[in-house]
Design a protein around this motif. Structure first.
Motif, PDB file in Angstrom:
ATOM      1  N   ASP A   1       0.811  -1.222   0.000  1.00  0.00           N
ATOM      2  CA  ASP A   1       0.000   0.000   0.000  1.00  0.00           C
ATOM      3  C   ASP A   1       0.844   1.271   0.000  1.00  0.00           C
ATOM      4  O   ASP A   1       0.343   2.342  -0.366  1.00  0.00           O
ATOM      5  CB  ASP A   1      -0.924   0.016   1.219  1.00  0.00           C
ATOM      6  N   CYS A   2       2.089   1.165   0.436  1.00  0.00           N
ATOM      7  CA  CYS A   2       2.900   2.379   0.530  1.00  0.00           C
ATOM      8  C   CYS A   2       4.332   2.191   0.026  1.00  0.00           C
ATOM      9  O   CYS A   2       5.143   3.113   0.110  1.00  0.00           O
ATOM     10  CB  CYS A   2       2.923   2.903   1.975  1.00  0.00           C
ATOM     11  N   ILE A   3       4.652   1.019  -0.497  1.00  0.00           N
ATOM     12  CA  ILE A   3       5.971   0.764  -1.087  1.00  0.00           C
ATOM     13  C   ILE A   3       5.801   0.599  -2.589  1.00  0.00           C
ATOM     14  O   ILE A   3       5.022  -0.236  -3.051  1.00  0.00           O
ATOM     15  CB  ILE A   3       6.614  -0.508  -0.482  1.00  0.00           C
ATOM     16  N   SER A   4       6.522   1.394  -3.365  1.00  0.00           N
ATOM     17  CA  SER A   4       6.386   1.341  -4.823  1.00  0.00           C
ATOM     18  C   SER A   4       7.293   0.298  -5.461  1.00  0.00           C
ATOM     19  O   SER A   4       6.991  -0.206  -6.545  1.00  0.00           O
ATOM     20  CB  SER A   4       6.687   2.719  -5.433  1.00  0.00           C
ATOM     21  N   GLU A   5       8.393  -0.033  -4.792  1.00  0.00           N
ATOM     22  CA  GLU A   5       9.348  -0.956  -5.400  1.00  0.00           C
ATOM     23  C   GLU A   5      10.173  -1.674  -4.340  1.00  0.00           C
ATOM     24  O   GLU A   5      10.593  -1.082  -3.349  1.00  0.00           O
ATOM     25  CB  GLU A   5      10.293  -0.194  -6.330  1.00  0.00           C
ATOM     26  N   VAL A   6      10.387  -2.967  -4.558  1.00  0.00           N
ATOM     27  CA  VAL A   6      11.378  -3.749  -3.814  1.00  0.00           C
ATOM     28  C   VAL A   6      12.219  -4.467  -4.862  1.00  0.00           C
ATOM     29  O   VAL A   6      11.694  -5.286  -5.621  1.00  0.00           O
ATOM     30  CB  VAL A   6      10.734  -4.775  -2.858  1.00  0.00           C
ATOM     31  N   LYS A   7      13.494  -4.149  -4.920  1.00  0.00           N
ATOM     32  CA  LYS A   7      14.327  -4.645  -6.025  1.00  0.00           C
ATOM     33  C   LYS A   7      15.612  -5.284  -5.515  1.00  0.00           C
ATOM     34  O   LYS A   7      16.285  -4.733  -4.643  1.00  0.00           O
ATOM     35  CB  LYS A   7      14.676  -3.480  -6.964  1.00  0.00           C
ATOM     36  N   HIS A   8      15.950  -6.462  -6.060  1.00  0.00           N
ATOM     37  CA  HIS A   8      17.229  -7.101  -5.776  1.00  0.00           C
ATOM     38  C   HIS A   8      18.357  -6.325  -6.448  1.00  0.00           C
ATOM     39  O   HIS A   8      18.164  -5.677  -7.478  1.00  0.00           O
ATOM     40  CB  HIS A   8      17.233  -8.536  -6.304  1.00  0.00           C
ATOM     41  N   GLY A   9      19.566  -6.460  -5.885  1.00  0.00           N
ATOM     42  CA  GLY A   9      20.708  -5.716  -6.406  1.00  0.00           C
ATOM     43  C   GLY A   9      21.444  -6.415  -7.533  1.00  0.00           C
ATOM     44  O   GLY A   9      20.987  -7.418  -8.086  1.00  0.00           O
ATOM     45  N   CYS A  10      22.612  -5.890  -7.849  1.00  0.00           N
ATOM     46  CA  CYS A  10      23.420  -6.339  -8.977  1.00  0.00           C
ATOM     47  C   CYS A  10      24.156  -7.638  -8.645  1.00  0.00           C
ATOM     48  O   CYS A  10      24.782  -7.752  -7.582  1.00  0.00           O
ATOM     49  CB  CYS A  10      24.427  -5.252  -9.338  1.00  0.00           C
ATOM     50  N   SER A  11      24.096  -8.589  -9.560  1.00  0.00           N
ATOM     51  CA  SER A  11      24.762  -9.877  -9.360  1.00  0.00           C
ATOM     52  C   SER A  11      26.113  -9.945 -10.067  1.00  0.00           C
ATOM     53  O   SER A  11      26.749 -11.000 -10.106  1.00  0.00           O
ATOM     54  CB  SER A  11      23.875 -11.016  -9.864  1.00  0.00           C
ATOM     55  N   GLY A  12      26.555  -8.825 -10.630  1.00  0.00           N
ATOM     56  CA  GLY A  12      27.847  -8.802 -11.317  1.00  0.00           C
ATOM     57  C   GLY A  12      29.010  -9.046 -10.372  1.00  0.00           C
ATOM     58  O   GLY A  12      28.943  -8.712  -9.181  1.00  0.00           O
ATOM     59  N   SER A  13      30.080  -9.627 -10.878  1.00  0.00           N
ATOM     60  CA  SER A  13      31.256  -9.933 -10.054  1.00  0.00           C
ATOM     61  C   SER A  13      32.089  -8.675  -9.798  1.00  0.00           C
ATOM     62  O   SER A  13      32.158  -7.790 -10.656  1.00  0.00           O
ATOM     63  CB  SER A  13      32.131 -10.978 -10.759  1.00  0.00           C
ATOM     64  N   PRO A  14      32.731  -8.594  -8.628  1.00  0.00           N
ATOM     65  CA  PRO A  14      33.616  -7.451  -8.351  1.00  0.00           C
ATOM     66  C   PRO A  14      34.777  -7.403  -9.343  1.00  0.00           C
ATOM     67  O   PRO A  14      35.147  -8.421  -9.928  1.00  0.00           O
ATOM     68  CB  PRO A  14      34.116  -7.744  -6.927  1.00  0.00           C
ATOM     69  N   SER A  15      35.343  -6.233  -9.506  1.00  0.00           N
ATOM     70  CA  SER A  15      36.484  -6.045 -10.405  1.00  0.00           C
ATOM     71  C   SER A  15      37.791  -6.127  -9.622  1.00  0.00           C
ATOM     72  O   SER A  15      37.893  -5.600  -8.510  1.00  0.00           O
ATOM     73  CB  SER A  15      36.378  -4.685 -11.100  1.00  0.00           C
ATOM     74  N   ASN A  16      38.779  -6.781 -10.208  1.00  0.00           N
ATOM     75  CA  ASN A  16      40.097  -6.864  -9.575  1.00  0.00           C
ATOM     76  C   ASN A  16      40.880  -5.562  -9.732  1.00  0.00           C
ATOM     77  O   ASN A  16      41.877  -5.347  -9.043  1.00  0.00           O
ATOM     78  CB  ASN A  16      40.908  -8.019 -10.177  1.00  0.00           C
ATOM     79  N   LYS A  17      40.432  -4.714 -10.657  1.00  0.00           N
ATOM     80  CA  LYS A  17      41.118  -3.449 -10.913  1.00  0.00           C
ATOM     81  C   LYS A  17      40.207  -2.280 -10.541  1.00  0.00           C
ATOM     82  O   LYS A  17      38.988  -2.384 -10.620  1.00  0.00           O
ATOM     83  CB  LYS A  17      41.504  -3.367 -12.386  1.00  0.00           C
ATOM     84  N   PRO A  18      40.801  -1.156 -10.150  1.00  0.00           N
ATOM     85  CA  PRO A  18      39.990   0.029  -9.829  1.00  0.00           C
ATOM     86  C   PRO A  18      39.160   0.489 -11.034  1.00  0.00           C
ATOM     87  O   PRO A  18      39.632   0.474 -12.173  1.00  0.00           O
ATOM     88  CB  PRO A  18      41.039   1.082  -9.458  1.00  0.00           C
ATOM     89  N   THR A  19      37.914   0.849 -10.773  1.00  0.00           N
ATOM     90  CA  THR A  19      37.033   1.412 -11.803  1.00  0.00           C
ATOM     91  C   THR A  19      36.356   2.643 -11.222  1.00  0.00           C
ATOM     92  O   THR A  19      36.540   2.972 -10.044  1.00  0.00           O
ATOM     93  CB  THR A  19      35.952   0.390 -12.226  1.00  0.00           C
ATOM     94  N   LYS A  20      35.532   3.299 -12.015  1.00  0.00           N
ATOM     95  CA  LYS A  20      34.810   4.476 -11.534  1.00  0.00           C
ATOM     96  C   LYS A  20      33.523   4.106 -10.809  1.00  0.00           C
ATOM     97  O   LYS A  20      32.858   4.984 -10.258  1.00  0.00           O
ATOM     98  CB  LYS A  20      34.493   5.405 -12.707  1.00  0.00           C
ATOM     99  N   LEU A  21      33.180   2.820 -10.814  1.00  0.00           N
ATOM    100  CA  LEU A  21      31.942   2.369 -10.178  1.00  0.00           C
ATOM    101  C   LEU A  21      32.262   1.417  -9.037  1.00  0.00           C
ATOM    102  O   LEU A  21      33.120   0.540  -9.162  1.00  0.00           O
ATOM    103  CB  LEU A  21      31.048   1.664 -11.201  1.00  0.00           C
ATOM    104  N   LYS A  22      31.554   1.595  -7.918  1.00  0.00           N
ATOM    105  CA  LYS A  22      31.738   0.723  -6.754  1.00  0.00           C
ATOM    106  C   LYS A  22      30.407   0.068  -6.388  1.00  0.00           C
ATOM    107  O   LYS A  22      29.341   0.629  -6.629  1.00  0.00           O
ATOM    108  CB  LYS A  22      32.273   1.522  -5.564  1.00  0.00           C
ATOM    109  N   VAL A  23      30.511  -1.115  -5.771  1.00  0.00           N
ATOM    110  CA  VAL A  23      29.334  -1.830  -5.290  1.00  0.00           C
ATOM    111  C   VAL A  23      29.473  -1.999  -3.778  1.00  0.00           C
ATOM    112  O   VAL A  23      30.567  -2.207  -3.264  1.00  0.00           O
ATOM    113  CB  VAL A  23      29.186  -3.199  -5.999  1.00  0.00           C
ATOM    114  N   LEU A  24      28.367  -1.880  -3.078  1.00  0.00           N
ATOM    115  CA  LEU A  24      28.395  -1.972  -1.620  1.00  0.00           C
ATOM    116  C   LEU A  24      28.705  -3.390  -1.161  1.00  0.00           C
ATOM    117  O   LEU A  24      28.367  -4.372  -1.821  1.00  0.00           O
ATOM    118  CB  LEU A  24      27.049  -1.546  -1.040  1.00  0.00           C
ATOM    119  N   LYS A  25      29.319  -3.497   0.006  1.00  0.00           N
ATOM    120  CA  LYS A  25      29.459  -4.770   0.710  1.00  0.00           C
ATOM    121  C   LYS A  25      28.238  -4.946   1.622  1.00  0.00           C
ATOM    122  O   LYS A  25      27.542  -3.975   1.937  1.00  0.00           O
ATOM    123  CB  LYS A  25      30.728  -4.782   1.560  1.00  0.00           C
ATOM    124  N   LEU A  26      28.002  -6.163   2.084  1.00  0.00           N
ATOM    125  CA  LEU A  26      26.896  -6.388   3.026  1.00  0.00           C
ATOM    126  C   LEU A  26      27.080  -5.564   4.293  1.00  0.00           C
ATOM    127  O   LEU A  26      26.113  -5.095   4.892  1.00  0.00           O
ATOM    128  CB  LEU A  26      26.808  -7.876   3.392  1.00  0.00           C
TER     129      LEU A  26
END
Length: 467
Positions: free
Chosen positions: A263-288
């Motif tokens: 009634d009051c939540i518009s979205e519940v979405k799972h996150g990205c399943s992509g693998s972490p990168s071994n090299k620095p990139t401009k994008l980061k993914v959160l840890k648990l």
């Protein structure tokens, strides 16, 4: 100005390794330096817990905030490798994270528990050094510098037990060690007072919030071996779920209508399943670990391949709520953390879910209510288990029942929530300052000797921190 000495003499008898940084960072103290190989005893014995499939075992973990902690309980059949048994007074550390303080001292309450074989476990010779003094030295900044110099490998630190044995620490006489602990305990007793007050505030806040909603808090009791329930209350074929749902207060008896999440939540979405990168990139993914504390920690990230699809699908905006959807510890599952600003270069991983609200509910109100005693039993009852992990899904969040007051009332409650959170943050900061100051004084004593006056007793705790 660089004050480092370009040349340092080391006698051949002390030349145990060809490593310049190891000798450049040796500890200087008025007390004798003793090799750890003379003080520590490794415990590498392992037990095959999977041979006892129906037996329940307490599994410990180690981090840089709690030290040793009870991570979860597991049946032998869910453990697929041999684990180390620990005893009270043992030490355990993560060889890859000891430089950030990931080391703990096993308290009496965890005697006989088990820990992953990935951890190094050892005890100390208590005739030479008191365990608590040893723990304080291991947590010190001067020892941290020494162990950084000793770590093998240039890519990732790894303090193996043989490398630990190669280190030296200053050891004051036992009489001085006891004096240090007397003063340390004086400081920690003051901290205990602050922590007791801190522990009261969340309970008092929940009583206030639920009281404003016309509801009462209810203590969650331990699940008995046998339970009885009315047939009309049996909504799930699960003893744990039935017990938890029977703990929930009658939320329909409050002052405001009860709604479901949809009634009051518009979205519940799972996150990205992509693998972490071994090299620095401009994008980061959160840890648990970015959300399991219940507070969003933006620094808990790792690199991931930078793709436009990831940025669009898994972006984080102010007002989003992240929750952990699967974890080996039930208390972490469904624990919410509010996003306070937009993050253009951080996304969330598959083990987290992102909640976005409709206009009839404030994100701050939803974040808080999800952690209360009227909602947690619903989340935990819906958590399913597999291979030692608990998990919830989108529909579990969409189907949660909770009271929904009008926006003006939500604003009033959110204002109170913020007031208490600010108070808690200030008290925690005061507590951290007191602890840091006490540790600095102890380090000074260990390196420079015990002064004629007692500096620890001169630490001042403000009236605001103790009232």
């Amino acid at each position: 100005m660089d004050t480092t000495t370009p040349v340092r003499r080391v006698s051949f008898s002390q030349l145990g390794r060809w490593d310049v940084k190891f000798y450049a960072n040796s500890i200087k103290s008025v007390y004798p330096l003793v090799p750890l190989k003379n003080l520590v005893i490794e415990h590498n014995e392992k037990e095959q817990l999977y041979n006892f499939p129906e037996e329940s075992y307490k599994i410990l973990g180690v981090n840089n905030t709690q030290g040793i902690f009870h991570a979860y309980d597991s049946l032998g059949k869910d453990i697929n490798q041999s684990y180390k048994r620990v005893s009270a007074g043992d030490f355990a550390y993560n060889p890859y994270r000891i430089n950030v303080g990931s080391i703990g001292w096993v308290p009496l309450e965890h005697d006989g528990a088990y820990i992953s074989p990935a951890y190094v476990v050892f005890s100390v010779n208590q005739k030479e050094i008191l365990p608590e003094i040893f723990w304080l030295i291991l947590k010190s900044s001067f020892f941290n510098e020494s162990l950084r110099a000793a770590t093998a490998g240039s890519v990732r630190m790894n303090l193996t037990f043989p490398l630990l044995e190669s280190l030296q620490i200053p050891i004051p006489p036992i009489s001085i060690q006891k004096k240090i602990l007397e003063n340390w305990h004086t400081a920690t007793r003051k901290l205990t007072k602050i922590n007791l007050d801190l522990n009261k505030l969340p309970k008092e806040l929940e009583r206030y919030i639920l009281g404003q909603l016309g509801l009462k808090t209810k203590e969650i009791t331990q699940q008995p071996k046998v339970i009885t329930t009315n047939w009309t209350k049996l909504t799930k074929w699960s003893q744990r779920a039935t017990h938890l749902l029977n703990q929930v207060s009658q939320i329909t008896m409050g002052n405001y209508p009860v709604v479901i999440g949809r009634d009051c939540i518009s979205e519940v979405k799972h996150g990205c399943s992509g693998s972490p990168s071994n090299k620095p990139t401009k994008l980061k993914v959160l840890k648990l670990s970015a959300v399991t504390s219940g507070v969003f920690l933006e620094e808990e990230t790792k690199y991931i391949t930078d793709k436009l699809q990831y940025r669009v699908s898994f972006d984080l905006k102010v007002g989003d709520i992240l929750i952990c959807r699967t974890n080996g510890t039930l208390a972490y599952v469904g624990r919410p953390a509010l996003i306070q600003k937009d993050y253009k270069d951080i996304i969330f991983p598959d083990k987290l879910m992102r909640i976005r609200c409709k206009k009839n509910i404030l994100p701050e109100y939803l974040e808080y209510i999800l952690s209360t005693s009227i909602i947690r039993p619903q989340i935990e009852a819906n958590a399913r288990t597999a291979v030692g992990n608990y998990a919830i899904g989108n529909e579990d969040i969409f189907n949660i029942d909770f009271p929904l007051p009008p926006i003006h009332m939500q604003l009033k409650l959110v204002e109170k929530i913020k007031e208490v959170k600010d108070m808690v943050a200030e008290m925690k900061e005061n507590s951290k300052t007191i602890l840091d100051d006490a540790e600095k004084v102890i380090e000074k004593i260990i390196l420079e000797g015990y002064p004629s006056t007692n500096p620890i007793n001169n630490l001042v705790i403000s009236e605001e921190a103790t009232s």
